[in-house]
Design a protein around this motif. Structure first.
Motif, PDB file in Angstrom:
ATOM      1  N   TYR A   1     -12.136  20.615  -1.099  1.00  0.00           N
ATOM      2  CA  TYR A   1     -10.378  20.949  -1.562  1.00  0.00           C
ATOM      3  C   TYR A   1      -9.449  19.855  -1.305  1.00  0.00           C
ATOM      4  N   GLU A   2      -8.709  20.165  -2.107  1.00  0.00           N
ATOM      5  CA  GLU A   2      -7.483  18.960  -1.665  1.00  0.00           C
ATOM      6  C   GLU A   2      -6.623  19.682  -2.225  1.00  0.00           C
ATOM      7  N   VAL A   3      -5.376  19.203  -1.719  1.00  0.00           N
ATOM      8  CA  VAL A   3      -4.004  19.320  -2.023  1.00  0.00           C
ATOM      9  C   VAL A   3      -3.283  17.884  -1.971  1.00  0.00           C
ATOM     10  N   GLY A   4      -2.093  18.149  -2.667  1.00  0.00           N
ATOM     11  CA  GLY A   4      -1.322  16.545  -2.996  1.00  0.00           C
ATOM     12  C   GLY A   4       0.718  16.196  -3.784  1.00  0.00           C
ATOM     13  N   LEU A   5       0.677  15.959  -2.539  1.00  0.00           N
ATOM     14  CA  LEU A   5       1.968  15.009  -3.543  1.00  0.00           C
ATOM     15  C   LEU A   5       2.106  13.882  -3.576  1.00  0.00           C
ATOM     16  N   LYS A   6       2.791  13.539  -4.314  1.00  0.00           N
ATOM     17  CA  LYS A   6       2.994  12.057  -4.792  1.00  0.00           C
ATOM     18  C   LYS A   6       4.737  12.587  -5.398  1.00  0.00           C
ATOM     19  N   ALA A   7       5.290  11.117  -4.766  1.00  0.00           N
ATOM     20  CA  ALA A   7       6.887  10.902  -4.995  1.00  0.00           C
ATOM     21  C   ALA A   7       7.442   9.523  -5.231  1.00  0.00           C
ATOM     22  N   ARG A   8       8.508   9.107  -5.876  1.00  0.00           N
ATOM     23  CA  ARG A   8       8.440   8.395  -6.495  1.00  0.00           C
ATOM     24  C   ARG A   8       9.738   8.013  -7.238  1.00  0.00           C
TER      25      ARG A   8
ATOM     26  N   ILE B   1       6.820  18.978 -10.535  1.00  0.00           N
ATOM     27  CA  ILE B   1       8.142  19.305  -9.411  1.00  0.00           C
ATOM     28  C   ILE B   1       9.363  18.907 -10.821  1.00  0.00           C
ATOM     29  N   VAL B   2       9.374  17.637 -10.369  1.00  0.00           N
ATOM     30  CA  VAL B   2      10.644  17.362 -11.191  1.00  0.00           C
ATOM     31  C   VAL B   2       9.645  16.631 -12.157  1.00  0.00           C
ATOM     32  N   PRO B   3       9.656  15.630 -12.915  1.00  0.00           N
ATOM     33  CA  PRO B   3       9.341  15.032 -14.050  1.00  0.00           C
ATOM     34  C   PRO B   3       9.618  13.512 -13.346  1.00  0.00           C
ATOM     35  N   GLU B   4       8.369  12.842 -13.984  1.00  0.00           N
ATOM     36  CA  GLU B   4       8.687  11.103 -13.550  1.00  0.00           C
ATOM     37  C   GLU B   4       9.235  11.167 -12.004  1.00  0.00           C
ATOM     38  N   LYS B   5       9.261  12.012 -11.310  1.00  0.00           N
ATOM     39  CA  LYS B   5       9.807  11.926  -9.615  1.00  0.00           C
ATOM     40  C   LYS B   5       8.326  12.756  -8.786  1.00  0.00           C
ATOM     41  N   LEU B   6       8.636  13.649  -9.032  1.00  0.00           N
ATOM     42  CA  LEU B   6       7.665  14.272  -8.236  1.00  0.00           C
ATOM     43  C   LEU B   6       6.501  15.306  -8.139  1.00  0.00           C
TER      44      LEU B   6
ATOM     45  N   PRO C   1       0.961  -0.777  -0.248  1.00  0.00           N
ATOM     46  CA  PRO C   1       0.149   0.029  -0.277  1.00  0.00           C
ATOM     47  C   PRO C   1       0.730   1.364   0.333  1.00  0.00           C
ATOM     48  N   GLY C   2       0.661   2.226  -0.618  1.00  0.00           N
ATOM     49  CA  GLY C   2       1.297   3.224  -0.926  1.00  0.00           C
ATOM     50  C   GLY C   2       2.519   3.271  -2.216  1.00  0.00           C
ATOM     51  N   VAL C   3       2.235   2.027  -2.821  1.00  0.00           N
ATOM     52  CA  VAL C   3       2.508   2.702  -4.334  1.00  0.00           C
ATOM     53  C   VAL C   3       1.699   3.226  -4.829  1.00  0.00           C
ATOM     54  N   VAL C   4       2.215   4.397  -5.962  1.00  0.00           N
ATOM     55  CA  VAL C   4       1.222   5.130  -6.797  1.00  0.00           C
ATOM     56  C   VAL C   4       1.653   4.717  -8.281  1.00  0.00           C
ATOM     57  N   ASP C   5       2.140   3.792  -8.731  1.00  0.00           N
ATOM     58  CA  ASP C   5       2.419   4.179 -10.309  1.00  0.00           C
ATOM     59  C   ASP C   5       1.834   3.036 -10.965  1.00  0.00           C
TER      60      ASP C   5
ATOM     61  N   LEU D   1      -1.542  22.610 -20.161  1.00  0.00           N
ATOM     62  CA  LEU D   1      -0.920  23.630 -20.736  1.00  0.00           C
ATOM     63  C   LEU D   1       0.542  23.952 -21.032  1.00  0.00           C
ATOM     64  N   THR D   2       0.805  23.684 -19.965  1.00  0.00           N
ATOM     65  CA  THR D   2       2.367  23.383 -20.205  1.00  0.00           C
ATOM     66  C   THR D   2       2.815  21.840 -19.974  1.00  0.00           C
ATOM     67  N   GLU D   3       4.013  21.385 -20.570  1.00  0.00           N
ATOM     68  CA  GLU D   3       5.167  21.015 -20.674  1.00  0.00           C
ATOM     69  C   GLU D   3       4.782  19.933 -18.712  1.00  0.00           C
ATOM     70  N   ARG D   4       4.542  20.528 -18.511  1.00  0.00           N
ATOM     71  CA  ARG D   4       4.654  20.431 -16.786  1.00  0.00           C
ATOM     72  C   ARG D   4       2.971  20.673 -16.448  1.00  0.00           C
ATOM     73  N   LEU D   5       2.192  21.256 -16.338  1.00  0.00           N
ATOM     74  CA  LEU D   5       1.167  21.262 -15.627  1.00  0.00           C
ATOM     75  C   LEU D   5      -0.886  21.135 -16.983  1.00  0.00           C
ATOM     76  N   ALA D   6      -1.049  19.988 -15.548  1.00  0.00           N
ATOM     77  CA  ALA D   6      -2.103  19.525 -17.145  1.00  0.00           C
ATOM     78  C   ALA D   6      -2.613  20.389 -16.090  1.00  0.00           C
ATOM     79  N   VAL D   7      -3.989  19.965 -16.791  1.00  0.00           N
ATOM     80  CA  VAL D   7      -5.490  21.228 -15.661  1.00  0.00           C
ATOM     81  C   VAL D   7      -6.661  19.838 -16.310  1.00  0.00           C
ATOM     82  N   ILE D   8      -7.237  19.576 -15.296  1.00  0.00           N
ATOM     83  CA  ILE D   8      -9.183  18.766 -15.934  1.00  0.00           C
ATOM     84  C   ILE D   8      -9.962  19.728 -15.427  1.00  0.00           C
TER      85      ILE D   8
END
Length: 681
Positions: free
Chosen positions: A509-516, A460-465, A37-41, A406-413
């Motif tokens: 409202y929700e904010v979060g971070l995912k790292a791998r 924030i860091v492509p493929e990592k954060l 549990p906690g794997v996010v890929d 919107l950019t290479e790093r920013l996506a909006v839904i």
């Protein structure tokens, strides 16, 4: 009680004594699934109604796959959700199980099977048993999206949305006919249970495939921890059958047909019995007998088409379904008088959705429609049973979602949904006449709503954060239970029909971070959900006739409230093939100055998992903890059969599990749960 077990099986859910086998060509797992549990890929479809990586999705989401189900040997679908941070499971008995997701349970969470709603208009507000009618052994995976999902899935998707994805035929061959079979047996020392399943699959080249299975479950008297001992009125029997066929028109287009059936016999409502086990000052009930028979059947036909060429529509999915759910309650009161009540809900369902690439992004759009027809009976009331008789409930929704990079790093839904809901009940016991069964009225009402959402994900860091956040509206129209219920719940609370209710509305409202990275995977999220016009149960000042003398409640719209919380989880490979994993969740909430009912206490878990280099041998130790649940609402304090005075004590329990792939088609699982034999609830 400490629980031991051994499972010999080839693919599916582990158990705590069992044997399973499979033909040599059967797949080792049904899906790529998270080991910890906690794997996010992982890949899921529920968050956006299309394939998306969990890591890239701007939602807090989890995939419970076949390997995790096998390793943890979850007995039921609700149990399979218990290791997700922010989710708490209430099991009044082994035959029930209701998840609390971000503070909400019952009708305020949406359960689906292959995208088809399990929820119907008879679902109640508190913990309910219907998610347990989905056979966990028939599933490929569970997809869980926490937070409001009303924009994509309509009414009820408040705390979270869970999509149970069923197994597919697995015996396709390059040429000719393929076939395979597998079996499963599980036994448990603590539950005194036996579970068995047999399954066969046939396939013709890459064109036609079938899979079918039969499951039988027998649960005995549940054994408590150190001093509780045997708990009477906890056992029941269950039988499940499922069949699925696929026909590929071409490599990207398939027709799928499914039929599944569940039958549960004599499922006790344990805490209502007069001789129910007491614990830390709880009271026993008054009934001599209170058992449920549950039945459910689902049949659907679906079309899935991808990579459509020379068309504005790139993919298309359509479904038509019929689901029948029935319930009969057999009750004997303390004075020996008996009664039966129940209902049958037939639901016609339809949905169609499409995706299109456009100058403004990837569009996902469609509509869904469900119509319930409900018959209800009570041997002591000629007008209605638990809900209004000869009733219908319509739920229609039209939705659109736009995914934009919107950019290479920013996506909006961005998304929006229009919902129409209507109820028409021909026979309802008049709540104003003061005498059950004396007045017969009809109830008719309808509601409309528009809900929207905006989500974003930033690399924030492509493929990592990745960072994500969003704001989502949600909506739940009053259902047949809210408007016409006449049944007993909690520790003897009698409900009566309530007319003229308003819809519930939510803003989250929700904010979060995912790292791998190669050695770790983690996620943390904070959410705040505002609640408007929630439906709550209020005492009318009247009591039901003797011998019950239960307080009579009715549903009313309260004012405002909120629930907020923090969830975090992850895994870290400290050495090659050695992982440390864990999660923690905190939550608080209230409505009109009173706590939300059955608030989840501070909960967490930590563990270590060791695997061999070939992944054919593993062991895991896990500790699960919960703080004292003492944030009690008024209804919690009156639920004296289940909740001790002052709240439910905290606990810490330790589990030890392991597995060994003995040969290509046989795996042995063994486990000892609750090693210290602790009493806990």
């Amino acid at each position: 009680m400490k629980q031991w077990g051994i499972v010999v099986l080839w693919i599916t859910v582990g158990g705590w004594i069992g044997v399973a086998w499979a033909e040599e060509n059967a797949p080792a797992t049904l899906s790529i699934s998270p080991e910890i549990p906690g794997v996010v890929d992982e890949i899921l479809i529920t968050a956006t109604r299309g394939p998306a990586a969990v890591f890239d999705t701007p939602y807090s989401a989890d995939v419970i796959g076949s390997r995790q189900m096998a390793d943890r040997a979850y007995r039921t679908v609700p149990q399979a959700l218990r290791d997700i941070p922010g989710v708490m499971i209430q099991e009044t008995s082994p035959g029930q199980g209701s998840p609390f997701i971000r503070g909400f349970t019952g009708r305020d969470n949406l359960m689906m099977i292959d995208g088809i709603r399990l929820n119907n208009s008879t679902n109640r507000s508190g913990p309910m048993q219907y998610w347990n009618t989905v056979d966990a052994l028939s599933l490929d995976r569970l997809e869980v999206v926490k937070g409001p999902g009303s924009v994509l899935y309509g009414s009820d998707a408040i705390g979270g949305t869970v999509n149970a994805i069923t197994i597919n035929p697995w015996s396709y061959q390059q040429e000719g006919i393929g076939y395979g079979a597998r079996g499963y047996f599980r036994a448990s020392s603590a539950e005194r249970s036996l579970i068995g399943r047999g399954e066969v699959s046939l396939g013709y080249e890459q064109t036609l495939g079938f899979v079918g299975g039969l499951t039988a479950k027998d649960f005995g008297e549940l054994q408590g921890g150190d001093s509780v001992g045997g708990q009477p009125h906890t056992g029941y029997e269950e039988y499940d059958a499922d069949f699925k066929g696929e026909y590929f028109l071409n490599a990207d287009t398939r027709l799928t047909m499914l039929h599944q059936r569940t039958r549960q016999n004599n499922v006790p409502r344990t805490h209502t019995y007069g001789d129910a086990a007491r614990w830390h000052g709880t009271n026993s009930g008054t009934d001599r007998r209170r058992d449920y028979d549950e039945e459910r059947e689902l049949t659907y036909l679906q079309l899935h088409a991808d990579n459509i060429e020379d068309s504005f529509i790139q993919s298309l999915a359509a479904s038509i379904s019929w689901q029948d759910a029935g319930e009969v309650l057999d009750r004997t009161k303390s004075n020996g008088s008996g009664s039966q009540q129940g209902f049958d809900v037939g639901t016609l369902g339809f949905f169609v959705q499409a995706t299109s690439e456009s100058p403004i992004g990837k569009l996902t759009y469609g509509l869904d429609y469900y119509r319930d027809h409900v018959n209800s009976f009570d041997t002591t009331n000629a007008i209605q049973g638990p809900v209004g008789d000869d009733a219908s409930y319509d739920l229609l929704g039209v939705f659109v979602q736009d995914q934009m990079d919107l950019t290479e790093r920013l996506a909006v839904i961005l998304g929006g949904r229009f919902t129409f809901a209507a109820v028409d009940a021909a026979h309802v016991d008049d709540p104003t006449d003061g005498t059950a069964g004396a007045g017969d009225i009809s109830v008719s009402d309808d509601w409309t709503n528009f809900s929207g959402s905006a989500r974003l994900a930033y690399q924030i860091v492509p493929e990592k954060l990745n960072a994500y956040g969003g704001v989502s509206q949600a909506f739940r129209s009053p259902n047949l239970y809210d408007l016409t219920s006449q049944s007993v719940s909690q520790s003897g609370q009698q409900s009566q029909p309530a007319i003229g209710l308003k819809p519930e509305r939510y803003l989250s409202y929700e904010v979060g971070l995912k790292a791998r990275d190669r050695r770790y995977s983690a996620e943390i999220a904070y959410y705040y959900t505002m609640i408007f016009d929630p439906l709550v149960s209020r005492f009318t000042g009247n009591f039901s006739p003797a011998p019950d003398n239960f307080p009579i409640n009715e549903s009313v719209n309260a004012g405002q409230g909120h629930v907020n919380g923090i969830e975090a989880g992850g895994a870290y490979e400290v050495l090659d093939h050695v992982q440390v994993f864990g999660n923690i969740a905190w939550q608080e909430g209230e409505v009109d100055g009173d706590y939300l009912s059955k608030m989840m206490p501070l909960m967490g878990q930590i563990g270590v998992r060791v695997e061999s280099a070939k992944r054919d041998l593993w062991a895991e130790i896990q500790m699960v903890t919960a703080d004292k649940a003492d944030k009690l609402s008024g209804s919690d304090r009156s639920d004296t059969n289940r909740i001790p005075p002052g709240g439910t004590p905290g606990y810490a329990v330790v589990h030890l599990r392991g597995g060994w792939k003995v040969c290509p088609n046989t795996t042995l699982y063994a486990a000892v749960e609750n090693i210290a034999d602790a009493d806990y609830r």
